[in-house]
Design an enzyme around this catalytic site. Structure first.
Site, PDB file in Angstrom:
ATOM      1  N   HIS B  99      -3.132  25.175  24.620  1.00 11.36           N
ATOM      2  CA  HIS B  99      -3.402  24.997  23.197  1.00 11.36           C
ATOM      3  C   HIS B  99      -4.556  25.826  22.690  1.00 11.36           C
ATOM      4  CE1 HIS B  99      -0.617  21.709  22.415  1.00 11.36           C
ATOM      5  NE2 HIS B  99      -0.995  21.126  23.522  1.00 11.36           N
ATOM      6  N   CYS B 196       0.671 -10.162   7.002  1.00 14.14           N
ATOM      7  CA  CYS B 196      -0.452  -9.245   6.766  1.00 14.14           C
ATOM      8  C   CYS B 196      -0.907  -9.313   5.319  1.00 14.14           C
ATOM      9  CB  CYS B 196      -0.051  -7.805   7.072  1.00 14.14           C
ATOM     10  SG  CYS B 196       0.865  -7.544   8.583  1.00 14.14           S
ATOM     11  N   CYS B 241      -4.954  -8.947  15.390  1.00 14.29           N
ATOM     12  CA  CYS B 241      -4.634  -9.669  14.159  1.00 14.29           C
ATOM     13  C   CYS B 241      -3.529 -10.685  14.416  1.00 14.29           C
ATOM     14  CB  CYS B 241      -4.169  -8.689  13.069  1.00 14.29           C
ATOM     15  SG  CYS B 241      -5.507  -8.031  12.079  1.00 14.29           S
TER      16      CYS B 241
END
Lengths: 109, 280, 142
Positions: B99, B196, B241
């Site tokens: 890269h 959510c 969560c």
């Protein structure tokens, strides 16, 4: 445990007599000895960086005796007066005896 | 009497906006670059304005993100740089060997995650892309999603998108993934039976005990959370969560989390990438 | 008066020094915070003034609380957290090349409590300051 890596911020150049701020950090979990292993219920043994020293050309500028109440990835910042060109040497000592070091040169100009 | 009426009027207007403190008015400048932390939305977006989670944090926390030395995530970025330059696997190639410079090669890459992968027939999170390159090109062992290596690498790559607007493809093959993510966002789950949206759409800006609820935007991941005393991935946050509402969390890298990630990237589109950010 | 402040404090238990200490009596080491302070000062009662301690009013998270302490002319500064399981946090020592006897770090606070800093000045005197930091319990922090 992830690698223990120091990280320091020192100006590359300073005037004679200039006061510079040096910032240091080392990645370390600072296992306090207060946490319990979730599975076994046993206390995870304490393993922290217990001492930090910063020297300039061999003379101690700042050092810290450290307890588990210092946060993970311990950070210290302090000032130093630059008397001449030289090298700042940093050293962190782990409970297990390992010693981690770093150094940075300061030129005058 | 007039003064009292004025007081009632102004407090009721304030009451319409937020009962809690709301996002603050601070400006995020990181190493001299100003970040976009609020975006006015258009169309049928459920929110009038989207805000970065940075706007909901206390000043001491905010300050840590504004300086690349103060930011405790940067030591992981250093490790990422080391990994980028280290040969791995039977290929004995480092990322750099193929890269080149990470700043050039990875510029903007994280900004539009998750990205569609034609061969896999699904979108991939950044972690999927990294592991694909490691296993296919380096012929090395894949990294665990939450390993120090993966966190370091995603933080390093994410940093090359810092300041870029978060965007994600939402048309073509991505449309159904974004839609699926939207469904997940609004579906109640777990023992506490919450979605959510109930915290992050209906109650952002309010205090939940002493936590200041954000809109749950994802422009800062992977993030350094004080709670974790370290970096963590977006899927870890999703997982946490879900555990809090006593639901069985989906797995890191699962279709569900990738879909949710796609939806949230579209929901917060335009916010600046802040990776690696600092949160509570 | 010609009695030095330090001597006065030792005998007279100056009201300000007593007010700064987290508990009474100050003569015996009855609690670990007192013991830590007395061990640092060699039994002398610290005075006040000439030492600054900067802490947030409310810590967003108790495991990373930024603090800064400074005292002109300090040779050492002791940092304590009065409400932690163990009060010791750190002891900073300054060399001649440290012009501002000041240091910043990040500490762990288990609950709302006083953070205490005691400076040992080059003159041999001791001075102390404390700040209350509120440490919050998150609602759904995850």
């Amino acid at each position: 445990m992830a690698k223990v890596k120091p990280r320091v911020k020192v100006p590359r150049k300073a005037e004679v007599g200039e006061v510079i701020t040096i910032k240091t950090l080392i990645s370390h979990p600072m296992e306090s000895g207060q946490r319990k292993d979730r599975k076994t219920g046993e206390l995870i043994p304490r393993k922290i960086i217990n001492h930090f020293t910063a020297k300039f050309n061999g003379e101690v500028v700042f050092d810290a005796a450290i307890e588990p109440a210092v946060s993970a990835n311990p950070y210290f910042s302090f000032d130093m007066m630059v008397p001449e060109a030289g090298t700042v040497q940093f050293e962190w000592v782990d409970d297990d005896g390992s010693v981690y070091t770093e150094e940075k040169k300061i030129a005058i100009g | 009497m007039k003064k009292l009426m004025l007081l009632i009027a102004s407090s009721s207007i304030a009451g319409l906006a937020f009962a809690g403190p709301g996002p603050d008015e601070n400006t995020l400048v990181i190493e001299g670059e100003e970040m976009v932390t609020e975006v006015k939305t258009s169309g049928d977006h459920p929110l009038a304005t989207v805000y970065s989670g940075w706007r909901f944090r206390k000043p001491e926390t905010q300050a840590l993100e504004m300086d690349d030395f103060e930011n405790p995530a940067m030591v992981a970025v250093d490790y990422g740089i080391e990994l980028w330059d280290t040969a791995a696997g039977t290929s004995a190639q480092s990322c750099a060997d193929c890269h080149g410079d990470v700043e050039e090669a990875m510029a903007g890459f994280r900004a539009n995650m998750p990205r569609w992968n034609e061969e896999a027939g699904q979108p991939w999170s950044l972690e999927h892309w990294v592991n694909w390159s490691i296993t296919e090109h380096q012929e090395a062992e894949a990294w665990k999603w939450e390993s120090p290596e993966m966190l370091a690498m995603t933080a390093l790559i994410g940093l090359q998108s810092r300041g870029d607007p978060m965007t994600v493809q939402t048309d073509g093959p991505m449309a159904e993934w974004v839609e699926r993510g939207k469904e997940l966002y609004y579906t109640r789950v777990g023992q506490l039976d919450m979605a959510c949206s109930q915290c992050h759409e209906d109650n952002y800006g309010q205090m939940i005990r002493a936590d200041h609820l954000s809109q749950g935007n994802i422009n800062g991941f992977p993030t350094y959370r004080f709670k974790w005393s370290g970096l963590g991935s977006l899927h870890r946050r999703f997982s946490g969560c879900m555990k809090n509402i006593r639901a069985t969390p989906y797995k890191r890298g699962s279709d569900e989390f990738v879909a949710l990630e796609a939806y949230l990237a579209s929901r917060g589109a335009g916010l600046s990438i802040e990776t690696p950010s600092v949160r509570n | 008066m010609d009695v030095s402040r330090r001597t006065f404090c030792q005998f007279g238990m100056g009201a300000s020094a007593v007010a700064l200490l987290p508990s009474l009596p100050a003569l015996a080491g009855t609690d670990p915070v007192q013991e830590a302070i007395m061990a640092f000062t060699g039994g002398a009662m610290p005075g006040d003034g000439g030492i600054d301690l900067t802490t947030p009013e409310i810590a967003e998270n108790g495991n990373t609380v930024p603090v800064e302490v400074s005292a002109d002319g300090a040779a050492s500064i002791l940092l304590l957290a009065a409400g932690n399981p163990n009060p010791g946090v750190a002891t900073f020592n300054f060399g001649k090349l440290a012009p501002n006897r000041a240091a910043a770090t990040r500490i762990r606070l288990a609950q709302t409590q006083d953070v205490i800093a005691v400076a040992k000045l080059e003159s041999g005197e001791f001075t102390m300051v404390k700040r209350t930091v509120k440490v919050t319990i998150g609602g759904c922090g995850g």
